[in-house]
Design a protein around this motif. Structure first.
Motif, PDB file in Angstrom:
ATOM      1  N   VAL A   1      54.932  66.637  74.780  1.00 48.43           N
ATOM      2  CA  VAL A   1      55.085  66.223  76.173  1.00 48.43           C
ATOM      3  C   VAL A   1      55.944  67.274  76.867  1.00 48.43           C
ATOM      4  O   VAL A   1      57.002  67.635  76.370  1.00 48.43           O
ATOM      5  N   LEU A   2      55.466  67.767  77.987  1.00 39.70           N
ATOM      6  CA  LEU A   2      56.230  68.772  78.729  1.00 39.70           C
ATOM      7  C   LEU A   2      56.549  68.244  80.120  1.00 39.70           C
ATOM      8  O   LEU A   2      55.737  67.530  80.710  1.00 39.70           O
ATOM      9  N   PRO A   3      57.711  68.598  80.646  1.00 43.63           N
ATOM     10  CA  PRO A   3      58.004  68.187  82.025  1.00 43.63           C
ATOM     11  C   PRO A   3      57.147  68.992  82.998  1.00 43.63           C
ATOM     12  O   PRO A   3      56.536  69.987  82.604  1.00 43.63           O
ATOM     13  N   VAL A   4      57.098  68.573  84.228  1.00 43.20           N
ATOM     14  CA  VAL A   4      56.391  69.380  85.231  1.00 43.20           C
ATOM     15  C   VAL A   4      57.143  69.252  86.553  1.00 43.20           C
ATOM     16  O   VAL A   4      57.607  68.170  86.910  1.00 43.20           O
ATOM     17  N   ALA A   5      57.331  70.377  87.218  1.00 38.30           N
ATOM     18  CA  ALA A   5      58.097  70.349  88.467  1.00 38.30           C
ATOM     19  C   ALA A   5      57.211  70.674  89.669  1.00 38.30           C
ATOM     20  O   ALA A   5      57.350  70.081  90.735  1.00 38.30           O
ATOM     21  N   HIS A   6      56.292  71.615  89.475  1.00 35.37           N
ATOM     22  CA  HIS A   6      55.428  72.049  90.589  1.00 35.37           C
ATOM     23  C   HIS A   6      53.976  71.948  90.177  1.00 35.37           C
ATOM     24  O   HIS A   6      53.629  72.335  89.062  1.00 35.37           O
ATOM     25  N   VAL A   7      53.150  71.460  91.068  1.00 36.18           N
ATOM     26  CA  VAL A   7      51.741  71.277  90.688  1.00 36.18           C
ATOM     27  C   VAL A   7      50.778  72.062  91.580  1.00 36.18           C
ATOM     28  O   VAL A   7      49.572  71.882  91.498  1.00 36.18           O
ATOM     29  N   GLN A   8      51.335  72.937  92.439  1.00 37.85           N
ATOM     30  CA  GLN A   8      50.445  73.709  93.313  1.00 37.85           C
ATOM     31  C   GLN A   8      49.966  74.950  92.574  1.00 37.85           C
ATOM     32  O   GLN A   8      50.642  75.979  92.597  1.00 37.85           O
ATOM     33  N   LYS A   9      48.854  74.810  91.915  1.00 34.39           N
ATOM     34  CA  LYS A   9      48.264  75.967  91.240  1.00 34.39           C
ATOM     35  C   LYS A   9      46.769  75.965  91.526  1.00 34.39           C
ATOM     36  O   LYS A   9      46.150  74.915  91.643  1.00 34.39           O
ATOM     37  N   SER A  10      46.220  77.162  91.621  1.00 37.82           N
ATOM     38  CA  SER A  10      44.788  77.263  91.851  1.00 37.82           C
ATOM     39  C   SER A  10      44.100  77.511  90.499  1.00 37.82           C
ATOM     40  O   SER A  10      44.204  78.603  89.928  1.00 37.82           O
ATOM     41  N   ILE A  11      43.445  76.464  89.990  1.00 36.74           N
ATOM     42  CA  ILE A  11      42.764  76.558  88.692  1.00 36.74           C
ATOM     43  C   ILE A  11      41.370  75.947  88.827  1.00 36.74           C
ATOM     44  O   ILE A  11      41.195  74.746  88.664  1.00 36.74           O
ATOM     45  N   PRO A  12      40.379  76.735  89.185  1.00 35.57           N
ATOM     46  CA  PRO A  12      39.027  76.178  89.304  1.00 35.57           C
ATOM     47  C   PRO A  12      38.404  75.859  87.943  1.00 35.57           C
ATOM     48  O   PRO A  12      38.800  76.436  86.924  1.00 35.57           O
ATOM     49  N   VAL A  13      37.466  74.933  87.967  1.00 34.80           N
ATOM     50  CA  VAL A  13      36.703  74.580  86.756  1.00 34.80           C
ATOM     51  C   VAL A  13      35.245  74.942  87.032  1.00 34.80           C
ATOM     52  O   VAL A  13      34.671  74.521  88.035  1.00 34.80           O
ATOM     53  N   LEU A  14      34.645  75.730  86.147  1.00 33.68           N
ATOM     54  CA  LEU A  14      33.228  76.120  86.301  1.00 33.68           C
ATOM     55  C   LEU A  14      32.417  75.605  85.122  1.00 33.68           C
ATOM     56  O   LEU A  14      32.907  75.596  83.993  1.00 33.68           O
TER      57      LEU A  14
END
Ligand SMILES: NC(=O)C[C@H](N)C(=O)O
Length: 320
Positions: free
Chosen positions: A193-206
């Motif tokens: 389990v990892l913490p998360v602070a920021h979720v604004q990422k550009s990660i497309p799924v193809l």
């Protein structure tokens, strides 16, 4: 007396059919006024959002995660009602970023509140039963619908409209609710389990397909993306042209994660030719074990937010 926090977020479970038979969201979530009596359970009910789940994204997931963390010392369990279209993503995000021992149970419905055979209240009741049960502790986030219990890690929406939509193709159903019992068939392997602070990422799924060329991948390499996920063919293979496009992304230090476009099974390198999984891995592609594209996207986002180095990112995505 068990204290359960209920967080309503919207979705079909809180929607209604209008005169034309179209399903819409009302101004207020009707579940707020539902008096659900479970012996020895005390409910605190909050409407955190009133959104169709297509309008829910990582920012909302983070908000939910923070509300649950704040509830840790005050409650014995959490129930979240949610639209089913992205329920598997919210449950996976919470499961990957929260290490609390109390049960967190998500549920939804396939038929809205005033439809014949509406499954909302029944599923809500089932979720409360599971969340207040002692055996539900330390199991990560659970999804309860249609008398079944699924682990967030393995659950996926399998049908567009059927009330039996949620399934866990790789692991099988984790448990069942009967009239009198809550039965768990297995325990889950441990996960990081990892913490998360920021979720604004550009990660497309193809999604890969026969004859896929590398053009879109090369375009994406110039589009300022943080990473990308490809739902590859079979055990994790691509056309020659797509493999060349992937090579271009990797040469620009953009992490590329491979899952399978197949509905069931684990993606892993098997074939040693151009586009085969063995050569893709040698090139630097990361194989995500046992999760689908939408979950791999969230996992990559969390890994990148934790600034995992290349080696640790591989390990993290490999983990079940
Ligand atoms: N059954 C549902 O909840 C589907 C709905 N479109 C939602 O995800 O909000």
């Amino acid at each position: 007396m068990k204290k359960i926090l209920v967080l309503h977020t919207g979705g079909t479970i809180s929607m209604h059919e209008d005169q034309d038979g179209d399903v819409e969201t009302g101004l207020n979530n009707p579940l707020i006024d539902v008096k659900m009596a479970i012996p020895n359970v005390d409910l605190t009910v909050e409407s955190i959002f009133n959104l169709p789940s297509e309008h829910i994204g990582p920012e909302h997931m983070l908000q939910l995660q923070r509300r649950i963390l704040a509830a840790e010392n005050e409650f014995d369990g959490v129930v979240i009602t949610h639209g089913t279209d992205t329920l598997e993503e919210t449950s996976f995000f919470l499961d990957s970023t929260l290490s609390v021992d109390f049960p967190i149970v998500m549920t939804g419905a396939m038929r809205s509140s005033n439809e014949l055979g509406s499954d909302g209240l029944y599923n809500y009741h089932s979720a409360l039963r599971v969340a207040s049960h002692e055996n539900s502790r330390n199991r990560g986030v659970l999804v309860v619908m249609n008398d079944e219990i699924h682990a967030a890690r393995f659950v996926t929406k399998t049908h567009t409209t059927n009330v039996a939509t949620f399934g866990s193709p790789i692991s099988g159903t984790m448990g069942l609710l009967t009239k009198r019992q809550i039965i768990f068939f297995y325990d889950l392997p441990k996960r990081l389990v990892l913490p998360v602070a920021h979720v604004q990422k550009s990660i497309p799924v193809l999604k890969a397909y026969a004859g896929m060329d590398g053009q879109l991948l090369e375009l994406l390499a110039t589009a300022n993306i943080d990473g990308m996920v490809i739902e590859a063919l079979g055990a994790g293979n691509l056309s020659k042209e797509a493999a060349t496009g992937v090579h271009y992304l990797l040469s620009r230090n953009i992490p590329v994660v491979i899952v399978s476009r197949s509905f069931n099974g684990v993606a892993e390198p098997v074939y040693d030719y151009l586009g085969g999984g063995v050569q893709l891995e040698r090139d630097g592609v990361i194989f995500a074990t046992s999760i689908n594209g939408q979950k791999a996207r969230l996992k990559l986002l969390i890994g990148l937010d934790n600034q995992l180095n290349n080696h640790d990112l591989h390990d993290y995505l490999h983990q079940l």
